[in-house]
Write a protein that holds these residues in place. Structure first.
Motif, PDB file in Angstrom:
ATOM      1  N   ASP A 104       0.826  -1.240  -0.027  1.00  0.00           N
ATOM      2  CA  ASP A 104      -0.007  -0.282   0.044  1.00  0.00           C
ATOM      3  C   ASP A 104       0.918   1.076   0.163  1.00  0.00           C
ATOM      4  OD1 ASP A 104      -2.339  -1.251  -0.233  1.00  0.00           O
ATOM      5  OD2 ASP A 104      -2.639  -1.440   2.052  1.00  0.00           O
ATOM      6  N   TYR A 105       1.854   1.062   0.814  1.00  0.00           N
ATOM      7  CA  TYR A 105       2.844   2.253   0.727  1.00  0.00           C
ATOM      8  C   TYR A 105       3.571   2.810  -0.477  1.00  0.00           C
ATOM      9  CZ  TYR A 105       6.642   5.137   2.302  1.00  0.00           C
ATOM     10  OH  TYR A 105       7.591   6.329   2.367  1.00  0.00           O
ATOM     11  N   LEU A 106       3.902   1.519  -1.017  1.00  0.00           N
ATOM     12  CA  LEU A 106       4.651   1.633  -2.316  1.00  0.00           C
ATOM     13  C   LEU A 106       3.784   2.310  -3.466  1.00  0.00           C
ATOM     14  CD1 LEU A 106       6.549  -1.831  -2.859  1.00  0.00           C
ATOM     15  CD2 LEU A 106       7.353   0.282  -1.972  1.00  0.00           C
ATOM     16  N   LYS A 107       2.637   1.835  -3.516  1.00  0.00           N
ATOM     17  CA  LYS A 107       1.545   2.506  -4.395  1.00  0.00           C
ATOM     18  C   LYS A 107       1.304   3.880  -4.169  1.00  0.00           C
ATOM     19  CE  LYS A 107      -2.222  -0.004  -4.420  1.00  0.00           C
ATOM     20  NZ  LYS A 107      -3.129  -1.116  -4.116  1.00  0.00           N
ATOM     21  N   GLN A 108       1.446   4.363  -2.881  1.00  0.00           N
ATOM     22  CA  GLN A 108       1.560   5.470  -2.701  1.00  0.00           C
ATOM     23  C   GLN A 108       2.715   6.516  -3.005  1.00  0.00           C
ATOM     24  OE1 GLN A 108       1.140   6.629   1.275  1.00  0.00           O
ATOM     25  NE2 GLN A 108      -1.087   6.825   1.382  1.00  0.00           N
ATOM     26  N   ASP A 109       3.745   5.748  -2.637  1.00  0.00           N
ATOM     27  CA  ASP A 109       4.906   6.576  -2.691  1.00  0.00           C
ATOM     28  C   ASP A 109       5.687   6.720  -4.202  1.00  0.00           C
ATOM     29  OD1 ASP A 109       6.723   8.324  -1.007  1.00  0.00           O
ATOM     30  OD2 ASP A 109       8.072   6.644  -1.169  1.00  0.00           O
ATOM     31  N   ILE A 110       5.488   5.687  -4.851  1.00  0.00           N
ATOM     32  CA  ILE A 110       6.065   5.481  -6.241  1.00  0.00           C
ATOM     33  C   ILE A 110       5.642   6.790  -7.266  1.00  0.00           C
ATOM     34  CG2 ILE A 110       6.167   4.162  -8.397  1.00  0.00           C
ATOM     35  CD1 ILE A 110       6.364   1.566  -6.673  1.00  0.00           C
ATOM     36  N   PRO A 111       4.444   6.982  -7.157  1.00  0.00           N
ATOM     37  CA  PRO A 111       4.043   8.095  -8.005  1.00  0.00           C
ATOM     38  C   PRO A 111       4.740   9.404  -7.414  1.00  0.00           C
ATOM     39  CG  PRO A 111       2.059   6.989  -7.512  1.00  0.00           C
ATOM     40  CD  PRO A 111       3.166   6.499  -6.703  1.00  0.00           C
ATOM     41  N   LEU A 112       4.714   9.768  -6.126  1.00  0.00           N
ATOM     42  CA  LEU A 112       5.354  10.569  -5.607  1.00  0.00           C
ATOM     43  C   LEU A 112       6.949  10.939  -5.867  1.00  0.00           C
ATOM     44  CD1 LEU A 112       3.953  10.907  -1.842  1.00  0.00           C
ATOM     45  CD2 LEU A 112       3.407  12.106  -4.079  1.00  0.00           C
ATOM     46  N   LEU A 113       7.479   9.701  -5.843  1.00  0.00           N
ATOM     47  CA  LEU A 113       8.938   9.535  -6.335  1.00  0.00           C
ATOM     48  C   LEU A 113       9.105   9.931  -7.668  1.00  0.00           C
ATOM     49  CD1 LEU A 113      10.486   6.541  -4.577  1.00  0.00           C
ATOM     50  CD2 LEU A 113      10.524   8.914  -3.773  1.00  0.00           C
ATOM     51  N   MET A 114       8.274   9.491  -8.646  1.00  0.00           N
ATOM     52  CA  MET A 114       8.222   9.737  -9.888  1.00  0.00           C
ATOM     53  C   MET A 114       8.218  11.127 -10.302  1.00  0.00           C
ATOM     54  SD  MET A 114       8.791   6.793 -11.546  1.00  0.00           S
ATOM     55  CE  MET A 114       8.551   6.726 -13.222  1.00  0.00           C
ATOM     56  N   GLY A 115       7.165  11.765  -9.752  1.00  0.00           N
ATOM     57  CA  GLY A 115       6.671  13.232  -9.802  1.00  0.00           C
ATOM     58  C   GLY A 115       7.810  14.142  -9.676  1.00  0.00           C
ATOM     59  N   GLU A 116       8.394  13.834  -8.404  1.00  0.00           N
ATOM     60  CA  GLU A 116       9.768  14.526  -7.837  1.00  0.00           C
ATOM     61  C   GLU A 116      10.875  14.359  -8.710  1.00  0.00           C
ATOM     62  OE1 GLU A 116      11.569  13.731  -3.947  1.00  0.00           O
ATOM     63  OE2 GLU A 116       9.477  14.478  -3.008  1.00  0.00           O
ATOM     64  N   SER A 117      11.127  12.976  -9.371  1.00  0.00           N
ATOM     65  CA  SER A 117      12.469  13.062 -10.153  1.00  0.00           C
ATOM     66  C   SER A 117      12.016  13.533 -11.461  1.00  0.00           C
ATOM     67  CB  SER A 117      12.744  11.533 -10.241  1.00  0.00           C
ATOM     68  OG  SER A 117      12.641  10.871  -9.106  1.00  0.00           O
ATOM     69  N   LYS A 118      10.984  13.643 -11.990  1.00  0.00           N
ATOM     70  CA  LYS A 118      10.581  14.342 -13.283  1.00  0.00           C
ATOM     71  C   LYS A 118      10.745  15.672 -13.253  1.00  0.00           C
ATOM     72  CE  LYS A 118       7.118  13.955 -16.652  1.00  0.00           C
ATOM     73  NZ  LYS A 118       5.608  13.510 -16.788  1.00  0.00           N
ATOM     74  N   GLU A 119      10.479  16.372 -11.984  1.00  0.00           N
ATOM     75  CA  GLU A 119      10.683  17.685 -11.853  1.00  0.00           C
ATOM     76  C   GLU A 119      12.299  17.975 -11.921  1.00  0.00           C
ATOM     77  OE1 GLU A 119       8.828  20.697 -10.378  1.00  0.00           O
ATOM     78  OE2 GLU A 119      10.901  21.647  -9.932  1.00  0.00           O
ATOM     79  N   GLY A 120      13.071  17.210 -11.195  1.00  0.00           N
ATOM     80  CA  GLY A 120      14.564  17.410 -10.874  1.00  0.00           C
ATOM     81  C   GLY A 120      15.034  17.126 -12.256  1.00  0.00           C
ATOM     82  N   LEU A 121      14.615  16.179 -12.914  1.00  0.00           N
ATOM     83  CA  LEU A 121      15.189  16.134 -14.581  1.00  0.00           C
ATOM     84  C   LEU A 121      14.804  17.377 -15.476  1.00  0.00           C
ATOM     85  CD1 LEU A 121      14.313  12.592 -15.487  1.00  0.00           C
ATOM     86  CD2 LEU A 121      16.426  13.574 -15.334  1.00  0.00           C
TER      87      LEU A 121
END
Ligand SMILES: Nc1ncnc2c1ncn2[C@@H]1O[C@H](COP(=O)(O)OP(=O)(O)OP(=O)(O)O)[C@@H](O)[C@H]1O
Ligand SMILES: [Mg+2]
Length: 298
Positions: A104-121
């Motif tokens: 459940d945590y992964l499902k929540q956190d993965i989109p957040l991590l992706m979003g942040e990384s994309k912003e960084g990129l």
């Protein structure tokens, strides 16, 4: 000494002083441009090296995002099927595994991590683009006769969002002739000056004045703000690449060095006067006609 001698001496003195001042300013601009040239080469190399990997990382990232969406969809189906499992031993095992991997945590956190990384990129990509602009590696623009006011107006539209909550903008335009220039590059100059002005405004609503005028065969544009001002100790460094007083992520310190390079390419100059606590005024002076000095900066 006679009075006329005195007057002529005074005049000579004044002229010498003015000459001295313009020499000092010319020397400063020369030093600055030399320094920028060598940094420009370095920047071009770095930008080139980073550009490639950042390109495919960015593109792979997009694909990865789409793949993850499909995986999540599949996972959703598995979860529904799990609820209908008759074999309770399998069901228990799956539930234990789900808890262990914290699904459940992964499902929540993965989109957040992706979003942040994309912003960084995106940020890295923007820096690389700035560096490339700065070193002018891929500019093959046309010199055209264009209206500065048109460029300033469209730039003001672009930065409207950055400005509108912080300051009012007042236009005090003189009657300018069209000038021979690289319009989109000059817009980049105005953009940087305007964004800087907006950033300099404190918590209280400020004022940004954009002025223009003609002086002989030159035109000038001023961007003045009533923001924080620039401490004397910083004045000599603000045009240096990567000099910034802004927090990480807010400023790269490339804006003014970019602007400087572009203005120089136009055989113009950029001057600044600032009073800490009261505000800053940047003045860009440009020749109406591009001087016929080929090979200097194309
Ligand atoms: N109008 C201004 N008022 C006060 N300080 C300014 C102003 N313009 C520039 N500065 C100072 O000069 C520094 C360098 O400006 P520059 O535009 O080169 O970089 P930056 O704004 O910090 O970052 P970037 O433009 O790359 O996002 C700024 O960090 C700021 O300290
Ligand atoms: Mg800036």
């Amino acid at each position: 000494m006679s009075e006329s001698e005195l007057i002529s001496l005074q005049r000579a003195n004044q002229e010498l002083r003015a000459l001295n001042e313009s020499l000092r300013s010319a020397q400063h601009q020369l030093l600055q441009s030399e320094r920028l040239a060598s940094i420009g080469q370095l920047a071009a190399g770095v930008a080139h090296e980073i550009n490639n990997p950042i390109g495919y990382v960015f593109s792979n990232f997009g694909t990865l995002e789409a793949y993850l969406e499909r995986l999540f969809e599949m996972l959703e189906a598995y979860e529904q099927a799990e609820a209908e499992l008759a074999d309770s031993a399998v069901a228990t095992r799956l539930a234990a595994l789900r808890a262990r991997v914290e699904l459940d945590y992964l499902k929540q956190d993965i989109p957040l991590l992706m979003g942040e990384s994309k912003e960084g990129l995106s940020r890295v990509r923007k820096i690389v683009q700035d560096l490339k602009d700065f070193s002018r590696v891929d500019t093959h623009q046309e010199w055209v006769w264009a209206s500065l006011h048109q460029g300033i107006d469209s730039t003001l539209n672009i930065v409207a969002n950055e400005i509108k909550y912080r300051a009012d903008v007042r236009r005090e335009f003189g009657a300018l002739p069209d000038i021979e220039c690289l319009p989109s590059e000059l817009n980049q100059v105005f953009l940087n000056l305007l964004v800087n002005a907006a950033h300099a405004i404190g918590p209280q609503r400020g004022l940004i004045v954009v002025r223009s005028g003609v002086a002989g065969d030159q035109v000038w544009v001023e961007v003045e703000d009533n923001g924080s001002g620039i401490p004397a100790a910083h004045l000599a460094r603000i045009f240096d690449p990567f000099f910034t007083t802004k927090p990480v992520g807010r400023g790269t310190g490339l804006g003014l060095s970019l602007a400087y390079g572009i203005v120089q390419k136009h055989h113009g100059r950029i001057d600044v006067r600032s009073e800490p606590g009261h505000g800053t005024c940047f003045r860009v002076t440009l020749p109406v006609r591009r001087p016929a000095v080929e090979g200097l900066a194309t």
